[in-house]
Scaffold this active site. Structure first.
Site, mmCIF file in Angstrom:
data_model
loop_
_atom_site.group_PDB
_atom_site.id
_atom_site.type_symbol
_atom_site.label_atom_id
_atom_site.label_comp_id
_atom_site.label_asym_id
_atom_site.label_seq_id
_atom_site.Cartn_x
_atom_site.Cartn_y
_atom_site.Cartn_z
ATOM 1 N N ASP A 170 0.919 -1.142 0.077
ATOM 2 C CA ASP A 170 0.013 -0.154 0.092
ATOM 3 C C ASP A 170 0.825 1.210 0.253
ATOM 4 O O ASP A 170 1.788 1.421 0.886
ATOM 5 C CB ASP A 170 -0.844 0.057 1.122
ATOM 6 C CG ASP A 170 -1.885 1.233 1.251
ATOM 7 O OD1 ASP A 170 -2.696 1.334 0.608
ATOM 8 O OD2 ASP A 170 -1.460 2.231 2.216
ATOM 9 N N TYR A 190 3.709 9.843 0.464
ATOM 10 C CA TYR A 190 4.583 9.163 1.594
ATOM 11 C C TYR A 190 5.845 9.513 0.903
ATOM 12 O O TYR A 190 6.272 9.244 -0.108
ATOM 13 C CB TYR A 190 4.115 7.618 1.425
ATOM 14 C CG TYR A 190 3.056 7.350 1.959
ATOM 15 C CD1 TYR A 190 2.321 8.110 2.837
ATOM 16 C CD2 TYR A 190 2.592 5.956 1.721
ATOM 17 C CE1 TYR A 190 0.879 7.442 3.381
ATOM 18 C CE2 TYR A 190 1.374 5.368 2.481
ATOM 19 C CZ TYR A 190 0.637 6.379 3.259
ATOM 20 O OH TYR A 190 -0.662 5.715 3.793
ATOM 21 N N GLN A 195 -9.748 2.280 3.759
ATOM 22 C CA GLN A 195 -8.580 1.927 4.528
ATOM 23 C C GLN A 195 -8.901 3.105 5.726
ATOM 24 O O GLN A 195 -8.937 4.264 5.451
ATOM 25 C CB GLN A 195 -7.402 2.405 3.807
ATOM 26 C CG GLN A 195 -6.018 2.297 4.301
ATOM 27 C CD GLN A 195 -4.811 2.596 3.730
ATOM 28 O OE1 GLN A 195 -3.826 3.138 4.063
ATOM 29 N NE2 GLN A 195 -4.773 2.269 2.418
ATOM 30 N N LEU A 215 -0.988 -1.700 15.056
ATOM 31 C CA LEU A 215 -0.440 -1.574 16.352
ATOM 32 C C LEU A 215 -0.496 -0.346 16.996
ATOM 33 O O LEU A 215 0.464 0.256 17.653
ATOM 34 C CB LEU A 215 1.085 -2.098 16.361
ATOM 35 C CG LEU A 215 1.008 -3.454 15.738
ATOM 36 C CD1 LEU A 215 2.634 -4.263 15.489
ATOM 37 C CD2 LEU A 215 0.509 -4.502 16.853
ATOM 38 N N GLY A 269 0.252 2.959 15.769
ATOM 39 C CA GLY A 269 1.452 3.609 15.727
ATOM 40 C C GLY A 269 2.621 3.074 16.608
ATOM 41 O O GLY A 269 3.480 3.962 16.758
ATOM 42 N N GLY A 322 3.305 -1.434 8.909
ATOM 43 C CA GLY A 322 4.186 -0.286 8.362
ATOM 44 C C GLY A 322 5.544 -0.299 8.553
ATOM 45 O O GLY A 322 6.292 0.575 8.051
ATOM 46 N N SER A 323 6.071 -1.328 9.131
ATOM 47 C CA SER A 323 7.549 -1.369 9.418
ATOM 48 C C SER A 323 8.549 -1.786 8.189
ATOM 49 O O SER A 323 7.939 -2.592 7.326
ATOM 50 C CB SER A 323 7.885 -2.448 10.276
ATOM 51 O OG SER A 323 9.349 -2.594 10.690
#
Length: 312
Positions: free
Chosen positions: A36, A41, A158, A209, A211, A276-277
């Site tokens: 995504d 970004y 989302q 999680l 953030g 997101g990691s």
């Protein structure tokens, strides 16, 4: 969102690119196939770096789903035909692709009629530039208004959901004001998951999680608040959720963070958590949550910890 390691495209180095490629390879090895993006970004650098990832793993493009988003720019939301047309073209150039699997409207724009946004989406699907359309941060009526003018179904929405933000879980219920991460600060449940199930829309969960709060398990002290009866201890929902996650982790031979993700995966709406990691170890840990099947009892124990109350 942090794939390039910077929000300044001019700062992207070979080291940043190699870090992103390592994260991409770890995700593929873990069985992750959905990626995504959004045009904002990294100031566009995350999409550009992802092009390097695709080049580093020949043949990967056709094996994965690439989603990206547009409608935020210049300090405002803009879902007009003209703006989105340019935003999609630039995203495709940065990604180095000739089509996007899912194009999502990042935020609803109050100054653009949904008819105009839908016309753009209808056109790019017909042209083959986009295979499916989705939205992000849309509430039920905003989504319904857009769908009214679309010739194709909205396949994804989302939004933020995790054990410290339960607004989408149950429409009409009071959401805890004591959640330490939630953007809205508590309120009334919005029923987003109910709409997703009714319309066969896949919920994409960002910040699964909270953030990173549910990835850090240092002790959280209960807060004190003053009232007319003097100082009293208030319920610390974050601490209670973390305590329950710690308690359940050994039972499933898992980490507390994996239990938090498994809680989302248990919901019948088919939530897809967006991890997101860019750390390969964290990516593998997040993917491991898919192997966990929480019991109904344990799911409800976590739900009650997040609500800060027992069942009615």
């Amino acid at each position: 969102m942090g794939l390039s390691g910077t929000w300044n495209p001019d700062e992207v180095s070979t080291q940043h690119e190699q870090r992103a490629i390592a994260a991409f390879e770890a995700a593929l090895e873990a069985g992750i196939t959905f990626f995504d993006h959004a045009d904002i970004y990294g100031g566009g650098s995350c999409e550009s770096v992802f092009k390097k990832c695709l080049e580093a793993v020949p043949g990967s493009r056709e094996k994965i789903t690439i989603a990206t988003k547009g409608s935020i720019g210049g300090g405002q939301f803009n879902a007009s035909y003209e703006y989105l047309d340019g935003a999609l073209r630039r995203s495709m150039e940065r990604l180095g692709v000739d089509y996007v699997d899912i194009y999502q409207i990042h935020r609803p724009d109050p100054l653009t009629h949904p008819r105009e946004t839908a016309k753009f989406l209808n056109d790019v699907v017909r042209s083959g530039k986009v295979r499916h359309v989705g939205v992000s941060n849309y509430f039920p009526e905003q989504l319904r208004a857009l769908q009214t003018y679309l010739d194709v179904p909205i396949v994804s929405n989302q939004f933020e959901i995790h054990l410290l933000r339960l607004d989408p879980v149950y429409e009409g219920w009071q959401v805890p004001q004591t959640s330490v991460y939630t953007q809205g600060g508590g309120g009334i449940g919005d029923g987003l998951l109910d709409q997703c199930m009714a319309l066969d829309i896949t919920p994409l969960a960002y910040s699964p999680l909270a953030g990173g709060k549910l990835a850090r398990f240092d002790d959280v002290k209960a807060e004190k608040s003053g009232g007319e009866n003097g100082a009293k201890e208030t319920k610390n929902i974050e601490a209670d959720v973390k305590a329950k996650l710690r308690e359940l982790a050994p039972k499933y031979d898992a980490t507390p963070s994996q239990i938090a993700i498994a809680w989302l995966l248990k919901h019948p709406s088919g939530i897809v958590p967006l991890v997101g990691s860019a750390n390969p170890d964290h990516i593998r840990e997040g993917a491991g949550a898919a192997k966990i099947e929480l019991s109904r009892d344990d799911w409800y124990e976590l739900w009650k910890a997040g609500w800060g109350r027992n069942m009615p």
